[in-house]
Scaffold this active site. Structure first.
Site, PDB file in Angstrom:
ATOM      1  N   SER A  18       0.842  -1.190   0.000  1.00  0.00           N
ATOM      2  CA  SER A  18       0.000   0.000   0.000  1.00  0.00           C
ATOM      3  C   SER A  18       0.887   1.253   0.000  1.00  0.00           C
ATOM      4  O   SER A  18       1.704   1.421  -0.904  1.00  0.00           O
ATOM      5  CB  SER A  18      -0.962  -0.043   1.186  1.00  0.00           C
ATOM      6  OG  SER A  18      -2.036   0.842   1.008  1.00  0.00           O
ATOM      7  N   MET A  19       0.804   2.126   0.992  1.00  0.00           N
ATOM      8  CA  MET A  19       1.701   3.277   1.050  1.00  0.00           C
ATOM      9  C   MET A  19       3.157   2.830   0.988  1.00  0.00           C
ATOM     10  O   MET A  19       4.006   3.479   0.370  1.00  0.00           O
ATOM     11  CB  MET A  19       1.452   4.075   2.318  1.00  0.00           C
ATOM     12  CG  MET A  19       2.451   5.211   2.551  1.00  0.00           C
ATOM     13  SD  MET A  19       2.169   6.028   4.132  1.00  0.00           S
ATOM     14  CE  MET A  19       3.667   7.008   4.248  1.00  0.00           C
TER      15      MET A  19
END
Length: 254
Positions: free
Chosen positions: A98-99
Site C-alpha cells: 500500500s503506502m
C-alpha cells in the site's frame, strides 16, 4: 502547510543484523499507512534462511514512537534511502505494501539516481503505479470521526487497529500523517527502473487487477503481476500464496 523536521539517523530506520548473521540477500520491508515494523513479524521464519529480513521503522510508531512524524513521502524516501545506502553491500530486494509500495518504489528510484546498487527485485503490493489518478478524494484533513469512517470505508488500515479507542487515540496522528504523505504524493515521470518489478494485488479488492498491471512499464528488467487471494490486506489474512511467491522470487534473486 510546512512543518519543521530533522533527518533521522540511519539506525532509526532499520535494525542491525543479528550478530554473526551473513545472509546472501537483504529484504527491506515497508509497511502500509499506520503500520510499523511489527507488520513483518514472523517473516524471517517463512522465507529462505539466506534472506535477511529487515523491516523498516517509519517515525512516530513502534520503537520510534517519540520521533516526529513526516507528512511528505519524498522526505520519508530520502531518509530511508540514506539509511539503506550503507547496507547495499550485497544483493537486496525491496517490498512495500500500500503506502509502503510507493515508498519502496521511491527508494528504488533514488538508488538509481544516486548510482547506488539496484535492487534485485522491487515488490510492490496493494498499490497502483504513480501515473494512475487517485480513486478517492483526500481525507487527511477531515474531522476525526469522518476521517476514521473514510479510512474504514477505503480499507486503508486493518480494521482491528480501529477497534480499541485507546489505540485509535495513539494511531490517529500517525494515520493522518501517512494519509497526508500519500495523498500529496505527485512524482514527476522518470526513466524506468533497472530492476525486476513484481506487482501484487488482492483478488477481492475492486480495481486491484488494473492497479497491479499498471506497473508493467516501470522496469527494463522484467515484470510479473499476480493476484493474491483476499482483499487489500491479503498479507495479513491468507498469506500462504504470498509467501510461496516471495520464496520463488527471492530464490530467483539468490
Amino acid at each position: 502547510m510546512s512543518r519543521a523536521w530533522t533527518p533521522a539517523p540511519g539506525g532509526a530506520w532499520v535494525d542491525a543484523a543479528p550478530a554473526g548473521r551473513q545472509a546472501a540477500l537483504r529484504l527491506f520491508c515497508f509497511p502500509y499507512a499506520g503500520g510499523g515494523a511489527a507488520v513483518f513479524r514472523g517473516w524471517a521464519e517463512r522465507l529462505p534462511a539466506a534472506v535477511d529480513v529487515r523491516p523498516m521503522h517509519p517515525p512516530g510508531r513502534g520503537k520510534r514512537f517519540h520521533d516526529a512524524l513526516r507528512y511528505c513521502l519524498d522526505q520519508l524516501a530520502d531518509e530511508a534511502t540514506d539509511a539503506l545506502a550503507p547496507l547495499l553491500d550485497r544483493p537486496y530486494a525491496l517490498f512495500g505494501h500500500s503506502m509502503g509500495a510507493s515508498l519502496a518504489f521511491e527508494v528504488a528510484q533514488r538508488a538509481q539516481a544516486r548510482g547506488l546498487p539496484a535492487p534485485a527485485c522491487l515488490i510492490v503490493s496493494g498499490r497502483a503505479a504513480p501515473h494512475l489518478p487517485a480513486r478517492d478524494k483526500p481525507i487527511h484533513a477531515l474531522p476525526d470521526e469522518l476521517f476514521l469512517d473514510e479510512v474504514m470505508r477505503m480499507n486503508g488500515t486493518p480494521p482491528e487497529v480501529l477497534e480499541h479507542p485507546e489505540l485509535v487515540k495513539l494511531m490517529l496522528p500517525v494515520l493522518r500523517a501517512d494519509f497526508e504523505a500519500i495523498e500529496s504524493y505527485r512524482p514527476e515521470p522518470r526513466p524506468p527502473l533497472n530492476c525486476r518489478i513484481v506487482a501484487l494485488g488482492g483478488s477481492e479488492e475492486e480495481g486491484s487487477a488494473e492497479a497491479t498491471a499498471s506497473w508493467r512499464g516501470y522496469s527494463t528488467c522484467g515484470f510479473r503481476g499476480e493476484m493474491m487471494p483476499g482483499d487489500h490486506f491479503f498479507l495479513n489474512g491468507r498469506p500462504e500464496s504470498l509467501f510461496a511467491l516471495l520464496n520463488e522470487e527471492l530464490g530467483r534473486a539468490l
